[in-house]
Design a protein around this motif. Structure first.
Motif, PDB file in Angstrom:
ATOM      1  N   ARG A  39      28.754  62.096 -22.423  1.00  0.00           N
ATOM      2  CA  ARG A  39      29.476  63.364 -22.517  1.00  0.00           C
ATOM      3  C   ARG A  39      29.981  63.653 -23.915  1.00  0.00           C
ATOM      4  NH1 ARG A  39      32.387  64.729 -17.202  1.00  0.00           N
ATOM      5  NH2 ARG A  39      30.837  66.214 -16.597  1.00  0.00           N
ATOM      6  N   ASP A  68      22.056  65.898 -24.964  1.00  0.00           N
ATOM      7  CA  ASP A  68      22.422  67.227 -24.480  1.00  0.00           C
ATOM      8  C   ASP A  68      21.733  67.528 -23.149  1.00  0.00           C
ATOM      9  OD1 ASP A  68      23.893  69.687 -24.961  1.00  0.00           O
ATOM     10  OD2 ASP A  68      21.943  70.632 -25.305  1.00  0.00           O
ATOM     11  N   ASN A  75      23.546  65.585 -20.538  1.00  0.00           N
ATOM     12  CA  ASN A  75      24.822  66.259 -20.265  1.00  0.00           C
ATOM     13  C   ASN A  75      24.614  67.446 -19.335  1.00  0.00           C
ATOM     14  OD1 ASN A  75      26.599  64.617 -21.678  1.00  0.00           O
ATOM     15  ND2 ASN A  75      26.235  65.680 -23.593  1.00  0.00           N
ATOM     16  N   GLU A  76      23.515  68.160 -19.504  1.00  0.00           N
ATOM     17  CA  GLU A  76      23.202  69.280 -18.617  1.00  0.00           C
ATOM     18  C   GLU A  76      22.954  68.787 -17.191  1.00  0.00           C
ATOM     19  OE1 GLU A  76      22.411  73.176 -17.280  1.00  0.00           O
ATOM     20  OE2 GLU A  76      23.552  72.380 -18.950  1.00  0.00           O
ATOM     21  N   ARG A  93      26.287  68.123 -15.724  1.00  0.00           N
ATOM     22  CA  ARG A  93      26.932  69.396 -15.385  1.00  0.00           C
ATOM     23  C   ARG A  93      26.363  69.966 -14.087  1.00  0.00           C
ATOM     24  NH1 ARG A  93      26.206  74.309 -15.086  1.00  0.00           N
ATOM     25  NH2 ARG A  93      24.137  74.356 -15.972  1.00  0.00           N
ATOM     26  N   CYS A 148      22.557  57.346 -21.696  1.00  0.00           N
ATOM     27  CA  CYS A 148      21.986  58.462 -20.934  1.00  0.00           C
ATOM     28  C   CYS A 148      21.582  58.010 -19.536  1.00  0.00           C
ATOM     29  CB  CYS A 148      20.790  59.057 -21.678  1.00  0.00           C
ATOM     30  SG  CYS A 148      21.270  60.021 -23.129  1.00  0.00           S
ATOM     31  N   SER A 202      24.679  57.650 -17.426  1.00  0.00           N
ATOM     32  CA  SER A 202      25.223  58.960 -17.046  1.00  0.00           C
ATOM     33  C   SER A 202      24.379  59.627 -15.983  1.00  0.00           C
ATOM     34  CB  SER A 202      25.321  59.870 -18.279  1.00  0.00           C
ATOM     35  OG  SER A 202      26.360  59.452 -19.115  1.00  0.00           O
TER      36      SER A 202
END
Length: 192
Positions: free
Chosen positions: A9, A77, A80-81, A84, A129, A132
């Motif tokens: 993040r 990124d 992270n998407e 989300r 990554c 996550s």
């Protein structure tokens, strides 16, 4: 789900400039790089990325001093998407939440292939990554299993490998890819 730790993040957030104009350029560069990597893989031209973003090559290098840093940031990124999206769909019915997340995961795989060509698997970014992604998507799969809508004889790693294999295949168009993915996901559904 938001209580889960998501190691990547802060990667993009900590690198993103604070000034509005610089942040806009940074975001434009990430978007342009994502598109270029999807089209041309790891060989995408940095000059083309800067042009797509509407900035000069100097702005690209100011934000991303090395090609590797650009690859890592685009990859982080994308993850992270995925995080989300997992948070966004968590309130949906279990099967719908899982398939909504997996649909976004297929788009992520395009960028991942390009980035993987440029970075080694030993990268700390890859490990963060992966953690996550599992922390975000794993609970969606477990919830679908607990609700009795997803098979219990497989784990989240099996699911990701199956979807990754599908996205690694060349299709006539996106509609064909989506059909094949839907067929495969029917095999993941628990017998009704």
């Amino acid at each position: 789900m938001t209580a889960q730790p998501f190691p990547v993040r802060e990667i993009v957030a900590s690198r993103r400039p604070h000034r509005k104009d610089a942040a806009r350029n940074y975001d434009a560069l990430l978007g342009a790089a994502r598109e270029a990597f999807a089209e041309h893989g790891a060989d995408a031209s940095l000059e083309d990325i800067a042009r797509r973003a509407g900035v000069g090559i100097g702005t690209l290098y100011r934000n991303f001093p090395s090609r590797r840093e650009l690859f890592e940031t685009v990859y982080a990124d994308e993850v992270n998407e995925l995080v989300r999206v997992a948070e966004e769909v968590a309130g949906l019915e279990p099967w719908e939440a899982l398939t909504s997340w997996l649909t976004r995961f297929t788009g992520y795989m395009v960028t991942k292939r390009a980035v993987r060509e440029a970075l080694d698997d030993e990268s700390e970014i890859f490990e963060a990554c992966r953690e996550s992604m599992y922390a975000a998507g794993g609970p969606l799969f477990e919830r679908a299993q607990e609700a009795g809508v997803a098979r219990k004889d497989m784990d989240f790693g099996d699911l990701l490998r199956m979807v990754s294999g599908i996205t690694g295949t060349v299709f006539v168009d996106d509609a064909q890819r989506d059909r094949v993915l839907a067929i495969a996901l029917d095999g993941v559904r628990a017998a009704r």
